[in-house]
Design a protein around this motif. Sequence first.
Motif, PDB file in Angstrom:
ATOM      1  N   VAL A   1       7.849   8.742   2.650  1.00  0.00           N
ATOM      2  CA  VAL A   1       6.746   8.265   3.835  1.00  0.00           C
ATOM      3  C   VAL A   1       6.651   9.612   4.728  1.00  0.00           C
ATOM      4  CG1 VAL A   1       7.761   5.901   3.780  1.00  0.00           C
ATOM      5  CG2 VAL A   1       9.091   7.740   5.069  1.00  0.00           C
ATOM      6  N   ASP A   2       7.567  10.456   4.432  1.00  0.00           N
ATOM      7  CA  ASP A   2       7.294  11.642   5.436  1.00  0.00           C
ATOM      8  C   ASP A   2       6.736  12.799   4.543  1.00  0.00           C
ATOM      9  OD1 ASP A   2       9.311  12.332   3.712  1.00  0.00           O
ATOM     10  OD2 ASP A   2      10.813  12.964   5.211  1.00  0.00           O
ATOM     11  N   GLY A   3       6.064  12.474   3.348  1.00  0.00           N
ATOM     12  CA  GLY A   3       5.379  13.514   2.557  1.00  0.00           C
ATOM     13  C   GLY A   3       6.178  14.320   1.666  1.00  0.00           C
ATOM     14  N   ARG A   4       7.624  14.267   1.771  1.00  0.00           N
ATOM     15  CA  ARG A   4       8.449  15.250   1.143  1.00  0.00           C
ATOM     16  C   ARG A   4       8.609  14.649  -0.343  1.00  0.00           C
ATOM     17  NH1 ARG A   4      13.379  12.534   0.694  1.00  0.00           N
ATOM     18  NH2 ARG A   4      13.620  10.519   1.807  1.00  0.00           N
ATOM     19  N   PRO A   5       8.767  15.570  -1.312  1.00  0.00           N
ATOM     20  CA  PRO A   5       8.858  15.332  -2.557  1.00  0.00           C
ATOM     21  C   PRO A   5      10.270  14.470  -2.941  1.00  0.00           C
ATOM     22  CG  PRO A   5       8.472  17.698  -2.518  1.00  0.00           C
ATOM     23  CD  PRO A   5       8.815  16.935  -1.234  1.00  0.00           C
TER      24      PRO A   5
ATOM     25  N   PRO B   1       2.865  11.508 -10.335  1.00  0.00           N
ATOM     26  CA  PRO B   1       1.227  11.883 -10.477  1.00  0.00           C
ATOM     27  C   PRO B   1       0.746  11.942 -11.964  1.00  0.00           C
ATOM     28  CG  PRO B   1       2.576  13.408  -9.261  1.00  0.00           C
ATOM     29  CD  PRO B   1       3.570  12.554 -10.081  1.00  0.00           C
ATOM     30  N   ASP B   2       1.569  12.217 -12.967  1.00  0.00           N
ATOM     31  CA  ASP B   2       1.096  12.309 -14.394  1.00  0.00           C
ATOM     32  C   ASP B   2       0.892  11.087 -14.953  1.00  0.00           C
ATOM     33  OD1 ASP B   2       0.682  14.270 -16.701  1.00  0.00           O
ATOM     34  OD2 ASP B   2       2.353  13.016 -17.689  1.00  0.00           O
ATOM     35  N   ARG B   3       1.521  10.088 -14.444  1.00  0.00           N
ATOM     36  CA  ARG B   3       1.751   8.697 -15.354  1.00  0.00           C
ATOM     37  C   ARG B   3       0.839   7.487 -14.370  1.00  0.00           C
ATOM     38  NH1 ARG B   3       7.677   8.172 -17.664  1.00  0.00           N
ATOM     39  NH2 ARG B   3       8.150  10.140 -18.306  1.00  0.00           N
ATOM     40  N   PHE B   4       1.289   7.356 -13.067  1.00  0.00           N
ATOM     41  CA  PHE B   4       1.123   6.024 -12.581  1.00  0.00           C
ATOM     42  C   PHE B   4      -0.342   6.131 -11.716  1.00  0.00           C
ATOM     43  CE2 PHE B   4       5.820   6.449 -12.525  1.00  0.00           C
ATOM     44  CZ  PHE B   4       5.682   5.815 -13.562  1.00  0.00           C
ATOM     45  N   PRO B   5      -1.218   7.107 -11.556  1.00  0.00           N
ATOM     46  CA  PRO B   5      -2.629   6.858 -11.100  1.00  0.00           C
ATOM     47  C   PRO B   5      -3.393   6.211 -12.087  1.00  0.00           C
ATOM     48  CG  PRO B   5      -1.850   9.144 -10.572  1.00  0.00           C
ATOM     49  CD  PRO B   5      -0.863   8.320 -11.314  1.00  0.00           C
ATOM     50  N   ASP B   6      -2.963   6.109 -13.534  1.00  0.00           N
ATOM     51  CA  ASP B   6      -3.422   5.194 -14.216  1.00  0.00           C
ATOM     52  C   ASP B   6      -3.303   3.968 -14.257  1.00  0.00           C
ATOM     53  OD1 ASP B   6      -5.276   6.558 -16.516  1.00  0.00           O
ATOM     54  OD2 ASP B   6      -4.350   4.788 -17.740  1.00  0.00           O
ATOM     55  N   LEU B   7      -2.450   3.418 -13.390  1.00  0.00           N
ATOM     56  CA  LEU B   7      -2.305   2.136 -13.286  1.00  0.00           C
ATOM     57  C   LEU B   7      -3.411   1.380 -12.479  1.00  0.00           C
ATOM     58  CD1 LEU B   7       1.547   1.771 -12.233  1.00  0.00           C
ATOM     59  CD2 LEU B   7       0.606   1.302 -14.367  1.00  0.00           C
ATOM     60  N   ALA B   8      -3.708  -0.138 -12.946  1.00  0.00           N
ATOM     61  CA  ALA B   8      -4.813  -0.822 -12.296  1.00  0.00           C
ATOM     62  C   ALA B   8      -4.077  -1.580 -11.218  1.00  0.00           C
ATOM     63  CB  ALA B   8      -5.373  -1.733 -13.510  1.00  0.00           C
ATOM     64  N   ASP B   9      -5.069  -2.099 -10.549  1.00  0.00           N
ATOM     65  CA  ASP B   9      -4.697  -2.613  -9.066  1.00  0.00           C
ATOM     66  C   ASP B   9      -3.748  -3.873  -9.661  1.00  0.00           C
ATOM     67  OD1 ASP B   9      -5.784  -0.907  -7.416  1.00  0.00           O
ATOM     68  OD2 ASP B   9      -7.434  -2.073  -6.826  1.00  0.00           O
ATOM     69  N   ASP B  10      -4.245  -4.757 -10.336  1.00  0.00           N
ATOM     70  CA  ASP B  10      -3.312  -5.857 -10.880  1.00  0.00           C
ATOM     71  C   ASP B  10      -1.974  -5.381 -11.292  1.00  0.00           C
ATOM     72  OD1 ASP B  10      -4.824  -4.836 -13.200  1.00  0.00           O
ATOM     73  OD2 ASP B  10      -3.913  -6.761 -14.142  1.00  0.00           O
ATOM     74  N   GLU B  11      -1.849  -4.290 -12.041  1.00  0.00           N
ATOM     75  CA  GLU B  11      -0.745  -3.664 -12.558  1.00  0.00           C
ATOM     76  C   GLU B  11       0.440  -3.273 -11.344  1.00  0.00           C
ATOM     77  OE1 GLU B  11      -1.396  -1.846 -17.038  1.00  0.00           O
ATOM     78  OE2 GLU B  11      -2.088  -0.889 -15.348  1.00  0.00           O
TER      79      GLU B  11
ATOM     80  N   ASN C   1       0.835  -1.117   0.094  1.00  0.00           N
ATOM     81  CA  ASN C   1      -0.106  -0.136  -0.149  1.00  0.00           C
ATOM     82  C   ASN C   1       0.929   1.077   0.072  1.00  0.00           C
ATOM     83  OD1 ASN C   1      -2.295  -1.652   0.063  1.00  0.00           O
ATOM     84  ND2 ASN C   1      -2.685  -1.334   2.270  1.00  0.00           N
ATOM     85  N   GLU C   2       1.953   1.091   0.778  1.00  0.00           N
ATOM     86  CA  GLU C   2       2.920   2.406   0.817  1.00  0.00           C
ATOM     87  C   GLU C   2       3.421   2.219  -0.632  1.00  0.00           C
ATOM     88  OE1 GLU C   2       4.996   5.467   2.245  1.00  0.00           O
ATOM     89  OE2 GLU C   2       3.046   4.577   2.730  1.00  0.00           O
ATOM     90  N   PHE C   3       3.854   1.365  -1.243  1.00  0.00           N
ATOM     91  CA  PHE C   3       4.425   1.519  -2.471  1.00  0.00           C
ATOM     92  C   PHE C   3       3.283   2.046  -3.473  1.00  0.00           C
ATOM     93  CE2 PHE C   3       4.480  -0.999  -6.892  1.00  0.00           C
ATOM     94  CZ  PHE C   3       5.630  -0.275  -7.626  1.00  0.00           C
ATOM     95  N   GLU C   4       2.168   1.624  -3.640  1.00  0.00           N
ATOM     96  CA  GLU C   4       1.176   2.321  -4.266  1.00  0.00           C
ATOM     97  C   GLU C   4       1.194   4.078  -3.950  1.00  0.00           C
ATOM     98  OE1 GLU C   4      -3.549   2.323  -5.321  1.00  0.00           O
ATOM     99  OE2 GLU C   4      -2.665   0.642  -3.866  1.00  0.00           O
ATOM    100  N   ARG C   5       1.231   4.183  -2.922  1.00  0.00           N
ATOM    101  CA  ARG C   5       1.018   5.726  -2.342  1.00  0.00           C
ATOM    102  C   ARG C   5       2.079   6.569  -3.141  1.00  0.00           C
ATOM    103  NH1 ARG C   5       3.019   9.612   0.286  1.00  0.00           N
ATOM    104  NH2 ARG C   5       4.490   8.004   1.064  1.00  0.00           N
ATOM    105  N   ILE C   6       3.403   5.865  -2.959  1.00  0.00           N
ATOM    106  CA  ILE C   6       4.545   6.501  -3.472  1.00  0.00           C
ATOM    107  C   ILE C   6       4.683   6.789  -4.990  1.00  0.00           C
ATOM    108  CG2 ILE C   6       6.828   6.175  -3.923  1.00  0.00           C
ATOM    109  CD1 ILE C   6       7.199   5.082  -1.089  1.00  0.00           C
ATOM    110  N   ILE C   7       4.275   5.679  -5.662  1.00  0.00           N
ATOM    111  CA  ILE C   7       4.168   5.856  -7.283  1.00  0.00           C
ATOM    112  C   ILE C   7       2.988   6.562  -7.693  1.00  0.00           C
ATOM    113  CG2 ILE C   7       5.340   3.480  -7.469  1.00  0.00           C
ATOM    114  CD1 ILE C   7       2.855   2.509  -8.467  1.00  0.00           C
ATOM    115  N   LYS C   8       2.043   6.847  -6.953  1.00  0.00           N
ATOM    116  CA  LYS C   8       0.950   7.778  -7.429  1.00  0.00           C
ATOM    117  C   LYS C   8       1.060   9.225  -7.273  1.00  0.00           C
ATOM    118  CE  LYS C   8      -2.803   4.409  -7.789  1.00  0.00           C
ATOM    119  NZ  LYS C   8      -4.213   3.736  -7.495  1.00  0.00           N
ATOM    120  N   THR C   9       1.895   9.439  -5.994  1.00  0.00           N
ATOM    121  CA  THR C   9       2.124  10.884  -5.827  1.00  0.00           C
ATOM    122  C   THR C   9       3.397  11.325  -5.796  1.00  0.00           C
ATOM    123  OG1 THR C   9       2.808  10.228  -3.421  1.00  0.00           O
ATOM    124  CG2 THR C   9       0.333  10.377  -3.811  1.00  0.00           C
ATOM    125  N   GLY C  10       4.593  10.594  -5.848  1.00  0.00           N
ATOM    126  CA  GLY C  10       5.949  10.884  -5.853  1.00  0.00           C
ATOM    127  C   GLY C  10       6.443  11.421  -4.698  1.00  0.00           C
TER     128      GLY C  10
END
Length: 298
Positions: free
Chosen positions: A251-255, A264-274, A239-248
């Motif tokens: 863990v502490d919220g830093r860019p 944010p431009d690319r990876f929110p489009d990934l499906a759960d199975d991907e 779940n942390e991996f998903e958050r990182i690749i979708k937000t960039g």
Amino acid sequence: MKTKSYLLHIGFVLAAASMLAVGAVVAVYALSDAKLRSARADIVSFQFEETTNPDVLERGRHVARTRGCFGCHGQQLQGSDFDKQWDWPKRAVAPNLARYARENTAVAIEAAVRQGVGRNGAALTSMPSYNFARLSDDDLAALISFLRSAPVVDADLPAAALGLAARWDLLTGSQPHMAAWADMAPNLKHDPTSNPQLAHGEYLAMTMCNECHGLDVRGQTFYRPYTPDLAMVAAIERNEFERIIKTGTGVDGRPLGLMRLVAPDRFPDLADDEIDALYAYLSSLAEEPIPAKVFWRP
């Protein structure tokens, strides 16, 4: 008389030096052009039949989004000028992709996308073809169909220019052209039949993540900023991996550097199975040795 003779001598020396300098510049341009032209696209058995099937077009849009076509070529595929973002070439310009797809054959597009060879037969210098070298025929065909279906939005784009310094780098080999980079892209190893999830994750990693993290996704130190070995994914939860690749963000919220711009431009489009497959593959790398003596980790 002596002063006049001395001045004439200085004048001849300066003229000769100027001629040598001009000759050297001409030689660098000519030899670098020859090196770029020496790259030849392989003739591949790429079968393409254009379609308006909505499922195929959606697949092509998904490929375009997750592989960064919109990020580099503009959110309307209108093209982008990278004059302020990248200073290695004199001027890098991403072309209008919707128009490019209409004006070129599928074979020419395949050569540019997967082999790093442009429509003029010369190697490309900005297109990250190594990131798409392992893109499947089906995904490439869907991508081309999507690009040809996208509306052509006109944009005022300057001409691209390589410049003397970049040409010297190419000529001396300190910077490979994109056809050479594409040739270095590792082959896919996992069998889709015996281990479909790992094979799917490897395919995604080798057509998305290796643009920045080295051609084997084990990190790169060739360009700045350096990027880490993605085997580090094994140390975090899915779940942390998903958050990182979708937000960039970390863990502490830093860019996370460029990831904050790209993700944010690319990876929110990934499906759960991907995401599941990508996480499984990257986590498995922790058990694999890091390949040594590769160009991207000098």
